[in-house]
Write a protein that holds these residues in place. Structure first.
Motif, PDB file in Angstrom:
ATOM      1  N   GLY B  30       0.806  -1.224   0.000  1.00  0.00           N
ATOM      2  CA  GLY B  30       0.000   0.000   0.000  1.00  0.00           C
ATOM      3  C   GLY B  30       0.837   1.272   0.000  1.00  0.00           C
ATOM      4  N   VAL B  31       2.054   1.163  -0.512  1.00  0.00           N
ATOM      5  CA  VAL B  31       2.895   2.358  -0.662  1.00  0.00           C
ATOM      6  C   VAL B  31       2.496   3.033  -1.965  1.00  0.00           C
ATOM      7  CG1 VAL B  31       5.250   3.190  -1.052  1.00  0.00           C
ATOM      8  CG2 VAL B  31       4.817   1.337   0.618  1.00  0.00           C
ATOM      9  N   PRO B  32       2.014   4.288  -1.881  1.00  0.00           N
ATOM     10  CA  PRO B  32       1.439   4.902  -3.084  1.00  0.00           C
ATOM     11  C   PRO B  32       2.433   5.607  -3.996  1.00  0.00           C
ATOM     12  CG  PRO B  32       1.066   6.311  -1.184  1.00  0.00           C
ATOM     13  CD  PRO B  32       1.789   5.098  -0.672  1.00  0.00           C
ATOM     14  N   GLY B  33       3.671   5.864  -3.505  1.00  0.00           N
ATOM     15  CA  GLY B  33       4.578   6.665  -4.328  1.00  0.00           C
ATOM     16  C   GLY B  33       6.012   6.176  -4.283  1.00  0.00           C
ATOM     17  N   VAL B  34       6.718   6.457  -5.365  1.00  0.00           N
ATOM     18  CA  VAL B  34       8.151   6.160  -5.414  1.00  0.00           C
ATOM     19  C   VAL B  34       8.894   7.375  -5.967  1.00  0.00           C
ATOM     20  CG1 VAL B  34       8.025   3.644  -5.694  1.00  0.00           C
ATOM     21  CG2 VAL B  34       7.883   5.127  -7.713  1.00  0.00           C
ATOM     22  N   LEU B  58       1.137   3.621  -9.316  1.00  0.00           N
ATOM     23  CA  LEU B  58       2.050   4.327  -8.407  1.00  0.00           C
ATOM     24  C   LEU B  58       2.310   5.746  -8.902  1.00  0.00           C
ATOM     25  CD1 LEU B  58       4.983   1.876  -7.549  1.00  0.00           C
ATOM     26  CD2 LEU B  58       3.078   2.594  -6.085  1.00  0.00           C
ATOM     27  N   ALA B  59       2.411   6.666  -7.946  1.00  0.00           N
ATOM     28  CA  ALA B  59       2.840   8.027  -8.292  1.00  0.00           C
ATOM     29  C   ALA B  59       4.363   8.086  -8.266  1.00  0.00           C
ATOM     30  CB  ALA B  59       2.264   9.021  -7.282  1.00  0.00           C
ATOM     31  N   VAL B  60       4.931   8.738  -9.261  1.00  0.00           N
ATOM     32  CA  VAL B  60       6.370   9.036  -9.213  1.00  0.00           C
ATOM     33  C   VAL B  60       6.512  10.415  -8.579  1.00  0.00           C
ATOM     34  CG1 VAL B  60       8.495   9.321 -10.532  1.00  0.00           C
ATOM     35  CG2 VAL B  60       6.797   7.619 -11.253  1.00  0.00           C
ATOM     36  N   THR B  61       6.989  10.439  -7.344  1.00  0.00           N
ATOM     37  CA  THR B  61       6.953  11.699  -6.591  1.00  0.00           C
ATOM     38  C   THR B  61       8.079  12.641  -6.997  1.00  0.00           C
ATOM     39  OG1 THR B  61       8.091  10.549  -4.778  1.00  0.00           O
ATOM     40  CG2 THR B  61       5.699  10.732  -4.646  1.00  0.00           C
ATOM     41  N   ALA B  86       9.189  14.076 -17.413  1.00  0.00           N
ATOM     42  CA  ALA B  86       7.882  14.200 -18.066  1.00  0.00           C
ATOM     43  C   ALA B  86       7.368  12.830 -18.505  1.00  0.00           C
ATOM     44  CB  ALA B  86       7.980  15.162 -19.257  1.00  0.00           C
ATOM     45  N   THR B  87       8.255  12.030 -19.076  1.00  0.00           N
ATOM     46  CA  THR B  87       7.849  10.697 -19.518  1.00  0.00           C
ATOM     47  C   THR B  87       7.408   9.825 -18.347  1.00  0.00           C
ATOM     48  OG1 THR B  87       9.387  10.824 -21.379  1.00  0.00           O
ATOM     49  CG2 THR B  87       8.645   8.620 -20.732  1.00  0.00           C
ATOM     50  N   LEU B  88       8.085   9.961 -17.232  1.00  0.00           N
ATOM     51  CA  LEU B  88       7.750   9.150 -16.059  1.00  0.00           C
ATOM     52  C   LEU B  88       6.493   9.647 -15.353  1.00  0.00           C
ATOM     53  CD1 LEU B  88      11.367   8.692 -14.661  1.00  0.00           C
ATOM     54  CD2 LEU B  88       9.899   6.872 -15.599  1.00  0.00           C
ATOM     55  N   GLY B  89       6.009  10.810 -15.752  1.00  0.00           N
ATOM     56  CA  GLY B  89       4.775  11.322 -15.154  1.00  0.00           C
ATOM     57  C   GLY B  89       4.971  12.029 -13.827  1.00  0.00           C
TER      58      GLY B  89
END
Lengths: 270, 270
Positions: B30-34, B58-61, B86-89
């Motif tokens: 349940g880890v939402p970001g990396v 997952l969010a790329v923080t 940008a590509t990684l979002g």
């Protein structure tokens, strides 16, 4: 005036030299001053050291060190350090103030504790003609050695006291990175609070424990001459002490290191 | 809301985990970001990584890192980093600005060079929807990694640009010692310039090279909860990224480290 007129060698730079040898070589080379440390002085004998340097005509520019206020339960050891400074004939006791006590995470509280200890120690030191010189240490020592990380913080701690009682140590190794330090030096000089000026260079990579990697003058990135000019411009005219903790230097012949350090001082600091 | 709602694991903390495994374990826990790094992303493939994290939800923080402006001859690599972000979002590219160029001893000049590079890079990044987040690094890195040592300096560099273009990274490891940092955090928050918040603890003794000794949360002297509350009070509501460079953690099972880090985050940061 000799190039070495303001040069002082801090004993730790050549700690491999026994005191009598250090004094003898200083006289031979025309080095007029030494910064001493309590432990080797105690080993040789306090009175014997005082007589040795007096007979040689050497100035004791500083005694290192008092402090560690944040973990001390009383000031007995600091009062002893003041007495030793007076016996050695130096007017300047360097203070490394201490880091965070075990289990404590509050740097501001540690600094308050340092302020309280100073207030208690100052009358004792003033009565013996010894000035307390607060040395800010590089922020990498904030946790375990010194919660005073900048000249601004050191000056704030000094401010409640007369400049003849409490001042600061400017050491290039600890303050070179700080964009507020030049203004702080100017203010310290204007207030008469530059009680000691020490030089060491910054080299990388840092060694494990980050205690014994102070760079020989000229080997690192600090513009030592600019700092000397800055400290001079503040009105400071006192000794310039070279204090290097460096494993490589300690592994070499001490007299070679002393001679080389004096040469490098002339080349990179003057 | 889950305890881990704002938690993000920086990839370097568990660099022993291959990307697909890291993503899989994040989903399981349940880890939402990396927070990602360019080198391992390139190794797995940029497009493949982007799809992997997108498919997993997952969010790329952040993406680490651009910068090193003081030694770069041009900004091609930084523009590439912007494109990768940008590509990684992710909207946030972390900048480690660079230290002193070889033979140069002028930190102020190095900072000016950073300002110039920013001015050149900002339009490019803004055009791709990527914010540049200047990370002040601890002063012990000033010579060789980052001439930007304080949040005050980072904010001064950010000021000529819109908050949507340039902000700062608050990383407890780098700023905890700085008595000006709390006010700088408040100002950064008020200006909308806290673009990332990273946590690591400060443990001693530091290892040789001082790069790989960031303390596991709770093992050191930083009041992590107080810093989180301070950053929250500034108005920041974004991810809290745990970035540990630590030889001991890297030698352990990566999933164990990830689970332990999430537990410690809840215990010491929330």
């Amino acid at each position: 005036m000799s190039d070495l007129a303001r040069f002082s060698i801090n004993q730790m730079t050549v700690r491999q030299l026994p005191l009598p040898r250090l004094v003898e070589e200083c006289v031979r080379l025309g080095v007029p001053g030494v910064g001493l440390w309590r432990e080797p002085v105690a080993e040789y004998g306090l009175e014997a050291t005082a007589q040795l340097v007096r007979d040689a005509g050497l100035a004791v520019t500083t005694l290192c060190r008092g402090g560690f206020f944040t973990t001390a339960t009383d000031l007995d050891d600091n009062r002893a350090a003041v007495d030793e400074a007076a016996t050695l004939g130096t007017d300047t006791l360097v203070l490394v103030s201490g880091g965070l006590p075990p289990g404590v995470k509050d740097l501001a509280a540690a600094r308050s504790r340092i302020a309280g200890a100073l207030a208690e120690l100052v009358p004792y030191a003033a009565g013996r003609g010894v000035r307390l010189a607060i040395e800010p240490l590089h922020p990498m020592y904030a946790a375990d050695r010194c919660a005073v990380s900048t000249l601004d913080q050191a000056l704030a701690l000094a401010r409640p006291f007369a400049p003849s009682e409490v001042g600061v140590v400017v050491d290039t190794y600890h303050v070179w990175w700080d964009d507020h330090a030049p203004a702080a030096v100017a203010r310290a000089g204007a207030e008469g609070r530059v009680h000691a000026f020490q030089v060491a260079d910054w080299t990388t990579p840092l060694p494990a424990g980050v205690l014994t990697g102070r760079g020989p003058l000229g080997d690192g990135v600090i513009d030592l001459r600019a700092w000397r000019e800055r400290v001079d411009a503040s009105g400071y005219t006192g000794p310039i002490e070279v204090e290097l903790f460096n494993d490589t230097l300690w592994s070499r012949d001490g007299v070679d290191v002393l001679e080389e350090t004096a040469r490098r001082y002339v080349e990179h600091v003057l």
